[in-house]
Design an enzyme around this catalytic site. Structure first.
Site, PDB file in Angstrom:
ATOM      1  N   TYR A 144      10.635  28.969 -92.286  1.00 47.06           N
ATOM      2  CA  TYR A 144       9.439  28.620 -91.506  1.00 47.06           C
ATOM      3  C   TYR A 144       8.492  27.758 -92.346  1.00 47.06           C
ATOM      4  O   TYR A 144       8.027  26.706 -91.899  1.00 47.06           O
ATOM      5  CB  TYR A 144       8.753  29.912 -91.050  1.00 47.06           C
TER       6      TYR A 144
ATOM      7  N   SER B  48       0.694  25.303 -89.832  1.00 51.76           N
ATOM      8  CA  SER B  48       0.370  26.699 -90.093  1.00 51.76           C
ATOM      9  C   SER B  48      -0.193  26.768 -91.499  1.00 51.76           C
ATOM     10  O   SER B  48       0.015  25.855 -92.299  1.00 51.76           O
ATOM     11  CB  SER B  48       1.648  27.534 -90.009  1.00 51.76           C
TER      12      SER B  48
END
Ligand code: NAG
Ligand code: NAG
Length: 301
Positions: free
Chosen positions: A189, A176
């Site tokens: 995350y 990401s």
């Protein structure tokens, strides 16, 4: 400095230069994409969002698919959808919790029986809590790492040795932009996605120590937040620079990067420059830029 070292430095400079020249030539040469007809592609988290879109594109290219998801209903729907679109019989769905090592071992065996050796592994499944740090429980944090990081290790652990012995294969990680740039409300995350960047880069270095592994490629994808519902409240002041992107577009870029053996891409591409910039400017400048662009995610309730 010995003559020997000077010679080595010259060789090093030559190697660096030729790497640049090779990159430059490849830009203009338009290298043909890898033909993956009949290749076996394993995709985790294929029942929804990016995983499902990547699966559809690979199906259209004639790949044979093993689609893994924890949600059986969603996964079966995608399997049927792909069979309908392509008429392919070689699309198999597997319901599996990839954080469970034994379940992974079983599903790997089943895929071997159904489809044979795997050519491309796409570690796509991921979860997000999207909570401020003080609201994260240890349980939340462990779960994030189990899905976003450890599952990559489990699956690569099963498939890499076979790829090494066959001398071909491709391992893909969906990280990401939050695997490159720290982002508020995504502490766990980000940590889990940064870990994937480290995993892939270190593995690349290890594989490249031995020329017999030249046929094994690694690709890491770093998309901005998508409209898949994973992040409930993404925000961006300038959507034309930092768009909240469509999974279909990310899937297209992902498949392109795989077929061209690219090492790491961001989607969209310009995000990589902001990442590079963020590494060299002072912290206050970085904060000012983040504030100006107001790109990020608000915490989930
Ligand atoms: C699967 O996903 C659907 C839709 O996202 C949801 O309604 C359903 O509860 C999920 N099933 C399981 C077993 O998690
Ligand atoms: C990608 O790598 C594979 C395996 O080494 C190779 O066969 C293929 O030609 C490469 N394709 C491109 C476009 O670089």
């Amino acid at each position: 400095m010995s003559v020997h070292t000077i010679v080595e430095i010259c060789i090093l400079l030559y190697n660096i230069l030729s790497a640049y020249i090779e990159c430059l030539i490849n830009i203009f040469r338009n290298v043909p994409k890898k033909d993956i007809r009949d290749h076996v592609v394993v995709i985790t988290g294929a029942g929804h969002g990016l995983g499902a879109e990547i699966a559809k594109l690979f199906a259209k290219l004639g790949a044979r698919l093993a689609l893994i998801d924890i949600n059986k209903t969603n996964n079966e729907r995608i399997v049927e959808e792909i069979k309908d679109i392509t008429g392919s019989k070689h699309v198999f769905g597997y319901c599996c919790d990839i954080t469970n090592e034994e379940a992974v071992a079983q599903v790997v065996q089943q895929i071997q029986r159904d489809l044979g050796d795997v050519d491309i592994l796409i570690n796509n499944a991921g979860i997000v809590q999207c909570l401020p740090f003080e609201s994260l429980s240890t349980k939340n944090i462990k779960k994030t790492f189990e899905v976003n990081t450890f599952a990559h290790f489990y699956l690569i652990g099963h498939y890499l040795p076979k790829m090494v012995s066959r001398g071909v294969g491709h391992i893909v990680a969906i990280s990401s932009i939050a695997g490159l740039i720290g982002t508020a409300h995504l502490v766990d995350y980000c940590a889990s996605k940064f870990a994937i960047i480290g995993l892939m880069e270190a593995l690349e270095m290890e594989l490249r120590q031995n020329e017999i592994n030249d046929g094994i490629k690694l690709t890491t994808i770093c998309p901005l937040a998508m409209t898949t519902g994973m992040f409930k409240k993404p925000r961006s002041r300038f959507n034309w620079i930092f768009p909240v992107i469509d999974a279909k577009y990310v899937a297209k870029e992902t498949v392109n990067a795989i077929l061209r053996n690219q090492t790491l891409i961001t989607v969209p591409k310009n995000a990589l420059y902001f990442y590079g910039l963020g590494k060299i400017v002072p912290l206050k400048a970085k904060l000012a830029m983040q504030q100006f662009f107001s790109y990020g995610v608000d915490a989930h309730q």
